[in-house]
Scaffold this active site. Structure first.
Site, PDB file in Angstrom:
ATOM      1  N   ALA A  66       0.793  -1.140  -0.020  1.00 56.74           N
ATOM      2  CA  ALA A  66      -0.008   0.053   0.079  1.00 56.74           C
ATOM      3  C   ALA A  66       0.963   1.226  -0.008  1.00 56.74           C
ATOM      4  CB  ALA A  66      -0.974  -0.104   1.235  1.00 56.74           C
TER       5      ALA A  66
ATOM      6  N   GLY B 236       0.639  -5.169   1.063  1.00 55.07           N
ATOM      7  CA  GLY B 236      -0.548  -4.851   0.272  1.00 55.07           C
ATOM      8  C   GLY B 236      -0.310  -5.579  -0.920  1.00 55.07           C
TER       9      GLY B 236
ATOM     10  N   GLU C  11      -0.715  -9.304  -0.518  1.00 57.05           N
ATOM     11  CA  GLU C  11      -2.037  -9.660  -0.228  1.00 57.05           C
ATOM     12  C   GLU C  11      -2.764  -9.675  -1.281  1.00 57.05           C
ATOM     13  OE1 GLU C  11      -1.904  -6.561   2.947  1.00 57.05           O
ATOM     14  OE2 GLU C  11      -2.524  -7.979   4.297  1.00 57.05           O
TER      15      GLU C  11
ATOM     16  N   GLU D 178       5.303  -5.191   6.895  1.00 62.00           N
ATOM     17  CA  GLU D 178       4.480  -4.139   7.584  1.00 62.00           C
ATOM     18  C   GLU D 178       5.009  -3.974   9.168  1.00 62.00           C
ATOM     19  OE1 GLU D 178       2.989  -6.304   5.929  1.00 62.00           O
ATOM     20  OE2 GLU D 178       1.125  -5.792   5.067  1.00 62.00           O
TER      21      GLU D 178
HETATM   22  N1  DAK Z   1       4.648   3.267  -0.501  1.00 63.40           N
HETATM   23  C1  DAK Z   1       5.090   4.350  -1.139  1.00 63.40           C
HETATM   24  N2  DAK Z   1       6.273   4.480  -1.949  1.00 63.40           N
HETATM   25  C2  DAK Z   1       7.043   3.424  -2.094  1.00 63.40           C
HETATM   26  C3  DAK Z   1       6.576   2.159  -1.768  1.00 63.40           C
HETATM   27  C4  DAK Z   1       5.307   1.905  -0.915  1.00 63.40           C
HETATM   28  N3  DAK Z   1       4.966   0.862  -0.392  1.00 63.40           N
HETATM   29  N4  DAK Z   1       7.362   1.218  -2.026  1.00 63.40           N
HETATM   30  C5  DAK Z   1       8.486   2.072  -2.781  1.00 63.40           C
HETATM   31  N5  DAK Z   1       7.901   3.304  -2.802  1.00 63.40           N
HETATM   32  C6  DAK Z   1       8.677   4.359  -3.761  1.00 63.40           C
HETATM   33  C7  DAK Z   1       9.836   4.783  -2.787  1.00 63.40           C
HETATM   34  O1  DAK Z   1       9.569   5.757  -1.908  1.00 63.40           O
HETATM   35  C8  DAK Z   1      10.722   5.397  -4.072  1.00 63.40           C
HETATM   36  O2  DAK Z   1      10.231   6.587  -4.324  1.00 63.40           O
HETATM   37  P1  DAK Z   1      11.131   7.940  -4.621  1.00 63.40           P
HETATM   38  O3  DAK Z   1      11.949   7.946  -3.283  1.00 63.40           O
HETATM   39  O4  DAK Z   1      11.893   7.634  -5.798  1.00 63.40           O
HETATM   40  O5  DAK Z   1      10.030   9.114  -4.752  1.00 63.40           O
HETATM   41  C9  DAK Z   1      10.307   4.627  -5.152  1.00 63.40           C
HETATM   42  O6  DAK Z   1       9.111   3.909  -4.797  1.00 63.40           O
HETATM   43  C10 DAK Z   1      11.420   3.383  -5.436  1.00 63.40           C
HETATM   44  O7  DAK Z   1      11.632   2.882  -4.233  1.00 63.40           O
HETATM   45  P2  DAK Z   1      13.138   2.532  -3.585  1.00 63.40           P
HETATM   46  O8  DAK Z   1      13.861   3.732  -4.048  1.00 63.40           O
HETATM   47  O9  DAK Z   1      13.083   2.391  -1.800  1.00 63.40           O
HETATM   48  O10 DAK Z   1      13.550   1.308  -4.328  1.00 63.40           O
HETATM   49  P3  DAK Z   1      14.638   0.206  -3.792  1.00 63.40           P
HETATM   50  O11 DAK Z   1      14.734  -0.766  -5.028  1.00 63.40           O
HETATM   51  O12 DAK Z   1      15.764   0.686  -3.002  1.00 63.40           O
HETATM   52  O13 DAK Z   1      13.719  -0.550  -2.673  1.00 63.40           O
HETATM   53  C11 DAK Z   1      11.801  -1.805  -1.788  1.00 63.40           C
HETATM   54  C12 DAK Z   1      12.781  -1.383  -2.866  1.00 63.40           C
HETATM   55  C13 DAK Z   1      10.668  -2.548  -2.054  1.00 63.40           C
HETATM   56  C14 DAK Z   1      12.737  -2.816  -0.704  1.00 63.40           C
HETATM   57  C15 DAK Z   1      11.609  -0.306  -1.162  1.00 63.40           C
HETATM   58  O14 DAK Z   1      10.969   0.302  -1.861  1.00 63.40           O
HETATM   59  C16 DAK Z   1      10.621  -0.621   0.292  1.00 63.40           C
HETATM   60  O15 DAK Z   1      11.117  -1.210   1.270  1.00 63.40           O
HETATM   61  N6  DAK Z   1       9.374  -0.378  -0.157  1.00 63.40           N
HETATM   62  C17 DAK Z   1       8.406  -0.576   0.903  1.00 63.40           C
HETATM   63  C18 DAK Z   1       7.831  -1.769   1.331  1.00 63.40           C
HETATM   64  C19 DAK Z   1       6.951  -1.991   2.300  1.00 63.40           C
HETATM   65  O16 DAK Z   1       7.191  -1.813   3.483  1.00 63.40           O
HETATM   66  N7  DAK Z   1       5.637  -2.429   2.026  1.00 63.40           N
HETATM   67  C20 DAK Z   1       4.325  -2.783   2.931  1.00 63.40           C
HETATM   68  C21 DAK Z   1       3.746  -1.234   2.918  1.00 63.40           C
HETATM   69  S1  DAK Z   1       2.423  -1.207   4.069  1.00 63.40           S
HETATM   70  C22 DAK Z   1      -5.490  -2.169   3.998  1.00 63.40           C
HETATM   71  C23 DAK Z   1      -4.743  -2.838   2.710  1.00 63.40           C
HETATM   72  C24 DAK Z   1      -3.508  -2.908   2.415  1.00 63.40           C
HETATM   73  C25 DAK Z   1      -2.446  -2.535   3.510  1.00 63.40           C
HETATM   74  C26 DAK Z   1      -3.137  -1.848   4.339  1.00 63.40           C
HETATM   75  C27 DAK Z   1      -4.520  -1.859   4.885  1.00 63.40           C
HETATM   76  N8  DAK Z   1      -6.929  -2.147   4.189  1.00 63.40           N
HETATM   77  C28 DAK Z   1      -7.783  -2.726   3.296  1.00 63.40           C
HETATM   78  C29 DAK Z   1      -7.240  -1.332   5.302  1.00 63.40           C
HETATM   79  C30 DAK Z   1      -1.142  -2.684   3.196  1.00 63.40           C
HETATM   80  C31 DAK Z   1      -0.285  -2.086   3.593  1.00 63.40           C
HETATM   81  C32 DAK Z   1       1.229  -2.156   3.149  1.00 63.40           C
HETATM   82  O17 DAK Z   1       1.480  -2.794   2.148  1.00 63.40           O
END
Ligand code: DAK
Length: 257
Positions: free
Chosen positions: A65, A108, A111, A131
């Protein structure tokens, strides 16, 4: 549609949806999810479509997400936004959805993959629920669907430490159907979709519904549900056609009636 691409006919009777926020690694913001919900609803109603493939790009299926969009939300904001409504609509898609995954399928994104009915992955795919590293936990089915797919021990490890699974680990754990070289993942997913699309669309929908029933209720309830859908296939022309074709030693021509 701005954040997804929809091709209603990427192969005969197969539609392709591509998540298209490549700079943000296909982070699932509210707009993207709403577009996905609308596209699935339309394809579900399109009689030419019998199976749907959902993909991202080579680097990311979806990295979760959109963290930037939800970072400052409070619980009541989340309650009012009610993303669950969108996810619930997606879950109601009657036609089978096959995820074609390369790169990151996280949070997400993982998921959403697990909401699909089958998963074809490239060797570079990584599946994770990170998360916990953000101080939160899976909220769109991760703790439940992952645990049912890979078992308690591995699900706990992934959910509590945020460790990613490689494609081969995900395959060994029973999370996904197939791992193929990166240049083939989409092609293989479409091939699988075509195999499904060649079957009776009525029987396919009823069978999908019955398999999903195994995730809720008791075995006895599931068996009753299956029985009802089994009887229902005998109300279709496709069942008559399928059995006649077998007896006459010819390929069936399924029309979805
Ligand atoms: N959200 C927003 N931006 C994201 C992102 C994300 N999840 N993942 C990556 N980006 C963005 C980065 O901020 C970056 O943007 P800029 O800095 O260039 O503006 C760009 O995408 C490229 O990312 P990186 O520079 O970080 O790329 P790397 O190859 O170095 O790293 C990575 C890739 C996937 C390891 C890293 O980006 C990362 O750790 N991303 C976050 C992964 C994460 O924590 N995902 C879980 C998020 S929480 C719900 C439904 C669903 C959910 C919740 C509630 N309901 C139905 C209520 C789900 C929650 C989640 O998914």
């Amino acid at each position: 549609m701005e954040l997804i691409l929809v091709n209603p006919r990427c192969a005969p009777n197969v539609a392709l949806i591509t998540l298209n926020r490549p700079k943000e690694l296909n982070a699932l913001n509210l707009q993207l999810m709403a577009e996905l919900r609308d596209a699935l609803r339309q394809l579900d109603q399109n009689p030419d479509v019998r199976c749907i493939v959902l993909t991202g790009n080579e680097k990311a299926f979806a990295a979760g997400a959109d963290i930037k969009q939800m970072a400052n939300s409070g619980a009541i904001d989340m309650f009012h936004i009610d993303q669950f409504n969108t996810w619930d609509q997606i879950k109601k898609t009657k036609k089978p959805i096959i995820a074609a995954v390369s790169g990151f399928a996280l949070g997400g994104g993982c998921e959403l993959v697990m909401l699909c009915d089958m998963i074809v992955a490239s060797e570079t795919a990584q599946f994770g629920q990170p998360e916990i590293k953000l101080g939160t936990m899976p909220g769109a089915g991760g703790t439940q669907r992952l645990t049912r797919a890979v078992g308690k021990a591995l699900a706990m490890e992934m959910v509590l430490t945020g460790r990613f699974l490689t494609a081969n680990e995900a395959f060994s754990a029973g999370l996904i159907n197939k791992v193929v070289p990166v240049e083939l993942y989409l092609q293989e997913a479409v091939k699988l979709a075509q195999a499904v699309a060649a079957m009776s669309p009525v029987a396919v929908k009823l069978a999908k519904e019955a398999v999903l029933q195994a995730f809720s209720g008791t075995l006895e309830e599931g068996l009753l549900f299956e029985r009802k859908n089994f009887y229902l296939t005998f109300a279709s022309k496709d069942q008559k056609e399928g059995m006649a074709a077998f007896i006459e030693k010819r390929p069936p021509n399924f029309t979805g009636e």
